[in-house]
Design an enzyme around this catalytic site. Sequence first.
Site, mmCIF file in Angstrom:
data_model
loop_
_atom_site.group_PDB
_atom_site.id
_atom_site.type_symbol
_atom_site.label_atom_id
_atom_site.label_comp_id
_atom_site.label_asym_id
_atom_site.label_seq_id
_atom_site.Cartn_x
_atom_site.Cartn_y
_atom_site.Cartn_z
ATOM 1 N N ILE A 1 0.884 -1.055 0.035
ATOM 2 C CA ILE A 1 -0.143 -0.193 0.006
ATOM 3 C C ILE A 1 0.739 1.311 0.171
ATOM 4 O O ILE A 1 2.250 1.253 0.443
ATOM 5 C CB ILE A 1 -1.035 0.004 1.343
ATOM 6 C CG1 ILE A 1 -1.864 1.164 1.116
ATOM 7 C CG2 ILE A 1 -0.282 -0.092 2.485
ATOM 8 C CD1 ILE A 1 -3.214 0.942 2.056
ATOM 9 N N CYS A 2 0.345 2.262 -0.588
ATOM 10 C CA CYS A 2 1.164 3.695 -0.596
ATOM 11 C C CYS A 2 2.323 3.516 -1.296
ATOM 12 O O CYS A 2 2.408 3.567 -2.590
ATOM 13 C CB CYS A 2 1.253 4.320 0.825
ATOM 14 S SG CYS A 2 1.674 5.972 0.869
ATOM 15 N N ALA A 3 3.398 3.928 -0.803
ATOM 16 C CA ALA A 3 4.766 3.952 -1.271
ATOM 17 C C ALA A 3 5.257 2.435 -1.699
ATOM 18 O O ALA A 3 6.331 2.341 -2.128
ATOM 19 C CB ALA A 3 5.681 4.716 -0.862
ATOM 20 N N ALA B 1 -2.882 -0.833 -2.894
ATOM 21 C CA ALA B 1 -3.646 0.108 -2.616
ATOM 22 C C ALA B 1 -2.741 1.442 -2.593
ATOM 23 O O ALA B 1 -1.629 1.772 -2.477
ATOM 24 C CB ALA B 1 -4.482 0.161 -1.297
#
Length: 182
Positions: free
Chosen positions: A98-100, A145
Site C-alpha cells: 500500500i501507498c509507497a 492500494a
Amino acid sequence: MTVAVLLAPGFEEIEALTPVDVLRRAEITVEILGFSAEVTGSHGITVKADKVFDGDLSAYDMIVLPGGLPGSNHLRDNDELIQALQNAAQSEKWIAAICAAPKVLGRAGLLDNKRYTCYPGVEEEIGVGNHSTELLVQDARMITAQGAGVSLAFAYRLVEVLGGDAKKLSNGMIYDQLFEEN
C-alpha cells in the site's frame, strides 16, 4: 492462513496496523515482523514486533508491506526482503503493498506485466508494470492500494482473498454505512 506484516523504521502506522487489526478480527493469524524488536513509525508511534525479520517468509501465506517514508525505502533497500518476496511470488503466495510500498515490488521485479496502484507520483520511481489510478487493484495474487485513506478497504480485501467473511466484518465495523445514502 498466516500473514506477515513487515515493519521498517518510518512505516505508515495506519497502513500497517489497520490490516493487522482487521485480519485478527477475522481470526486470521498475523505476525508483525520488524526490522528490530521495536519499530517506530513515521508519526512517532512505536510498535513491538512479534518477531524480528530474519530473511525467511516461507512460513506465510501472505506478505503485507505498509507504506510510509522512509519506511518504504528501508523495505525496498533490504536485499533479504527482496529475495524473500521473489521466493514468495514463485511459491504463489499473496503479496500486498500500500501507498509507497509498491516500489518494493518494483525493485523485486514483481510488477513486470502487472496492474498496480500506489500513492500518486510513486509510479514515476517504480517505472515498470501497468500503473492504475484506481484506489485498490488486484492482479492475480498481488494486491496494491493507494494510501492511508484506503487502509480499511485494503484490509477487507486481504480478509476476502484469504477466505474470511469480509462483508460481515465490514458491516460489524460500521464501514459499509459510510457509503449509504441518508
